[in-house]
Design an enzyme around this catalytic site. Structure first.
Site, PDB file in Angstrom:
ATOM      1  N   CYS A  19       0.815  -1.232   0.000  1.00  0.00           N
ATOM      2  CA  CYS A  19       0.000   0.000   0.000  1.00  0.00           C
ATOM      3  C   CYS A  19       0.841   1.272   0.000  1.00  0.00           C
ATOM      4  O   CYS A  19       0.318   2.361  -0.268  1.00  0.00           O
ATOM      5  CB  CYS A  19      -0.930   0.015   1.198  1.00  0.00           C
ATOM      6  SG  CYS A  19      -2.209  -1.225   1.079  1.00  0.00           S
TER       7      CYS A  19
HETATM    8  N1  COA Z   1     -20.555  -9.003   8.024  1.00  0.00           N
HETATM    9  C1  COA Z   1     -21.028  -9.107   9.270  1.00  0.00           C
HETATM   10  N2  COA Z   1     -20.257  -9.369  10.336  1.00  0.00           N
HETATM   11  C2  COA Z   1     -18.932  -9.495  10.130  1.00  0.00           C
HETATM   12  C3  COA Z   1     -18.370  -9.394   8.854  1.00  0.00           C
HETATM   13  C4  COA Z   1     -19.224  -9.133   7.776  1.00  0.00           C
HETATM   14  N3  COA Z   1     -18.763  -9.009   6.519  1.00  0.00           N
HETATM   15  N4  COA Z   1     -17.031  -9.564   8.951  1.00  0.00           N
HETATM   16  C5  COA Z   1     -16.757  -9.774  10.246  1.00  0.00           C
HETATM   17  N5  COA Z   1     -17.915  -9.755  10.982  1.00  0.00           N
HETATM   18  C6  COA Z   1     -18.049  -9.959  12.433  1.00  0.00           C
HETATM   19  C7  COA Z   1     -16.867 -10.729  12.987  1.00  0.00           C
HETATM   20  O1  COA Z   1     -17.059 -12.123  12.856  1.00  0.00           O
HETATM   21  C8  COA Z   1     -16.833 -10.279  14.406  1.00  0.00           C
HETATM   22  O2  COA Z   1     -17.801 -11.008  15.142  1.00  0.00           O
HETATM   23  P1  COA Z   1     -17.485 -11.451  16.662  1.00  0.00           P
HETATM   24  O3  COA Z   1     -17.294 -10.147  17.408  1.00  0.00           O
HETATM   25  O4  COA Z   1     -18.690 -12.210  17.013  1.00  0.00           O
HETATM   26  O5  COA Z   1     -16.223 -12.247  16.582  1.00  0.00           O
HETATM   27  C9  COA Z   1     -17.294  -8.825  14.345  1.00  0.00           C
HETATM   28  O6  COA Z   1     -17.995  -8.704  13.098  1.00  0.00           O
HETATM   29  C10 COA Z   1     -16.138  -7.838  14.373  1.00  0.00           C
HETATM   30  O7  COA Z   1     -15.130  -8.252  13.454  1.00  0.00           O
HETATM   31  P2  COA Z   1     -13.710  -7.584  13.354  1.00  0.00           P
HETATM   32  O8  COA Z   1     -12.909  -8.312  12.303  1.00  0.00           O
HETATM   33  O9  COA Z   1     -13.125  -7.482  14.724  1.00  0.00           O
HETATM   34  O10 COA Z   1     -14.111  -6.141  12.801  1.00  0.00           O
HETATM   35  P3  COA Z   1     -13.292  -4.817  12.796  1.00  0.00           P
HETATM   36  O11 COA Z   1     -14.071  -3.806  13.520  1.00  0.00           O
HETATM   37  O12 COA Z   1     -11.857  -5.027  13.182  1.00  0.00           O
HETATM   38  O13 COA Z   1     -13.309  -4.391  11.248  1.00  0.00           O
HETATM   39  C11 COA Z   1     -11.796  -4.355   9.378  1.00  0.00           C
HETATM   40  C12 COA Z   1     -12.705  -5.207  10.266  1.00  0.00           C
HETATM   41  C13 COA Z   1     -11.050  -5.275   8.426  1.00  0.00           C
HETATM   42  C14 COA Z   1     -12.665  -3.394   8.583  1.00  0.00           C
HETATM   43  C15 COA Z   1     -10.805  -3.548  10.242  1.00  0.00           C
HETATM   44  O14 COA Z   1     -10.159  -4.386  11.160  1.00  0.00           O
HETATM   45  C16 COA Z   1      -9.736  -2.828   9.457  1.00  0.00           C
HETATM   46  O15 COA Z   1     -10.020  -2.035   8.577  1.00  0.00           O
HETATM   47  N6  COA Z   1      -8.450  -3.026   9.819  1.00  0.00           N
HETATM   48  C17 COA Z   1      -7.306  -2.370   9.214  1.00  0.00           C
HETATM   49  C18 COA Z   1      -7.314  -2.663   7.784  1.00  0.00           C
HETATM   50  C19 COA Z   1      -6.129  -2.130   7.056  1.00  0.00           C
HETATM   51  O16 COA Z   1      -5.786  -1.005   7.100  1.00  0.00           O
HETATM   52  N7  COA Z   1      -5.525  -3.006   6.304  1.00  0.00           N
HETATM   53  C20 COA Z   1      -4.512  -2.645   5.454  1.00  0.00           C
HETATM   54  C21 COA Z   1      -4.714  -3.472   4.258  1.00  0.00           C
HETATM   55  S1  COA Z   1      -3.701  -2.917   3.013  1.00  0.00           S
END
Ligand code: COA
Length: 374
Positions: A156
């Site tokens: 990225c």
């Molecule tokens: N729909 C509904 N629920 C979902 C889901 C979806 N598509 N995906 C995950 N969930 C659920 C999970 O299972 C979890 O349930 P639980 O609490 O019962 O375990 C809950 O939602 C929270 O999941 P989590 O993965 O902890 O969400 P989050 O708030 O961390 O958001 C991201 C996920 C990926 C959006 C976030 O972590 C993020 O953006 N991180 C940084 C990403 C980044 O910058 N990456 C660089 C890549 S180049």
């Protein structure tokens, strides 16, 4: 020594759009299909059923509302779940070359320049279409540029690392100008069958023209300083590569052959790294947060950007001070901060200072401090 400046930018946006509603419908159909196929194993407790995805979660967790992709038919087909791109012969331009050339032509037009004014092409992206010849050299040929070209990959952060490489070459006098292009086909490395990340990425290409400031023909941005940093982490990883065939199970449909991340850890670890990086970069260049008119951040997550914007400015950013484009484009890897810059910089006044910052896998972080000359 010469002073480098950004004199033009361009964005190529693919034709296909996938809304969250379309994406969730396709994912849920796939999950239902898998659950039906594995009903016996699920009933016997040998396998967990797949959960449905939700539009509400996607918007709340990421801020993403839609994404552009090079092909949506395969992605939205529950029997396929990845883009379908036509096979090209070796005698026709590669798909990344086509995208990058479109963005590069827009950057050249904005700067009022032609291929004859460019000495180098850097193709900086998270994924490259092939191992060799370099995609950058094909782009160089397609544009009719003399000089040299090379590929680089810092995930990225590729665009800002590419801008630093180009700016340093312009500064030293080894070249007069360079095009940094970022064709990103993130739809091809995304695992669309994984609920935790299926909504994250989109496709796009960006281009940035860097020249000696005295060669600028119109409004431009003087590059005051660039800074890059890396620190190894496995929290964003993709194990696909040329050794795949040589390894046990290498060619099988393995999860780790696509993008994988531990999103929560990325959040926790990258935020302080980026905030500190920007603060030190500004401090070393005597740029106070009150001097900053605009911040163009990497476009991965809205909450992440809100947090960094607040840390950098010491207050909640006002409307337009830290523009996001991720609601429309999703995460386009290295191109995200350049789209934000390209679409939200024309209105700055003479002398205004702004900062581009990208961050991601590696971990990596790159920042560019700019001064507007209107
Ligand atoms: N729909 C509904 N629920 C979902 C889901 C979806 N598509 N995906 C995950 N969930 C659920 C999970 O299972 C979890 O349930 P639980 O609490 O019962 O375990 C809950 O939602 C929270 O999941 P989590 O993965 O902890 O969400 P989050 O708030 O961390 O958001 C991201 C996920 C990926 C959006 C976030 O972590 C993020 O953006 N991180 C940084 C990403 C980044 O910058 N990456 C660089 C890549 S180049």
């Amino acid at each position: 020594m010469y002073t480098p400046a950004i004199t033009g930018t361009g964005v190529y946006t693919p034709e296909h759009v996938i809304t969250n509603a379309e994406l969730v419908e396709a994912f849920n159909a796939y999950a239902d299909k898998m659950n039906a196929q594995n009903a016996d194993a699920i009933a016997a407790g040998e396998m967990e059923p797949m959960d449905h995805s939700s539009e509400e979660f996607i918007v709340k967790a990421s801020g993403i509302e839609r994404r552009f992709v090079m092909d949506k038919t395969g992605v939205l087909d529950p029997d396929v779940m990845h883009p379908l791109l036509r096979q090209r012969s070796d005698d026709e331009p590669g798909i990344m070359t086509e995208m990058a050339v479109d963005a590069a032509k827009k950057a050249l037009a904005q700067a009022g320049k032609t291929a004859a004014d460019v000495d180098a092409v850097i193709c900086a992206a998270s994924n490259l279409e092939r191992a060799y010849p370099a995609v950058a050299i094909e782009i160089q040929q397609a544009l009719g540029i003399e000089g040299f070209a090379f590929d680089m990959n810092v995930a990225c952060s590729s665009a800002t690392f590419g801008i630093q490489a180009a700016a340093d070459m312009v500064r030293s006098g080894s070249i007069r100008s360079a095009l940094v292009v970022n064709p990103e086909i993130c739809s091809a490395h995304l695992e669309w069958r994984d609920r935790d990340c299926h909504f994250i990425f989109g496709d796009v290409a960006t281009a940035t023209l860097i020249e000696r400031i005295e060669d600028a023909k119109g409004p431009h941005f003087e590059i005051l300083s660039t800074r890059c940093a890396t620190q190894f982490s496995n929290n964003i990883r993709n194990n696909n590569g040329f050794l795949r065939r040589s390894r046990p199970d290498g060619v099988k449909d393995r999860r780790d052959m696509q993008f994988m991340q531990n999103g929560r850890k990325v959040f926790k670890e990258v935020l302080p790294m980026v905030s500190q990086h920007i603060a030190e970069h500004m401090g070393d260049n005597d740029v106070a947060n009150t001097d900053l008119k605009r911040i163009w951040l990497h476009q991965a997550n809205k909450t992440m950007n809100d947090f960094i914007g607040k840390k950098v400015l010491g207050r909640t950013p006002e409307d337009g001070e830290q523009p996001n484009i991720l609601q429309d484009y999703a995460n386009t890897s290295s191109a995200g901060s350049i789209i934000a810059f390209s679409q939200n910089s024309d209105d700055l006044d003479e002398g205004d200072i702004g900062l581009i910052c990208s961050f991601g896998a590696g971990y990596s972080v790159g920042s560019v401090i700019l001064r507007r000359h209107a």
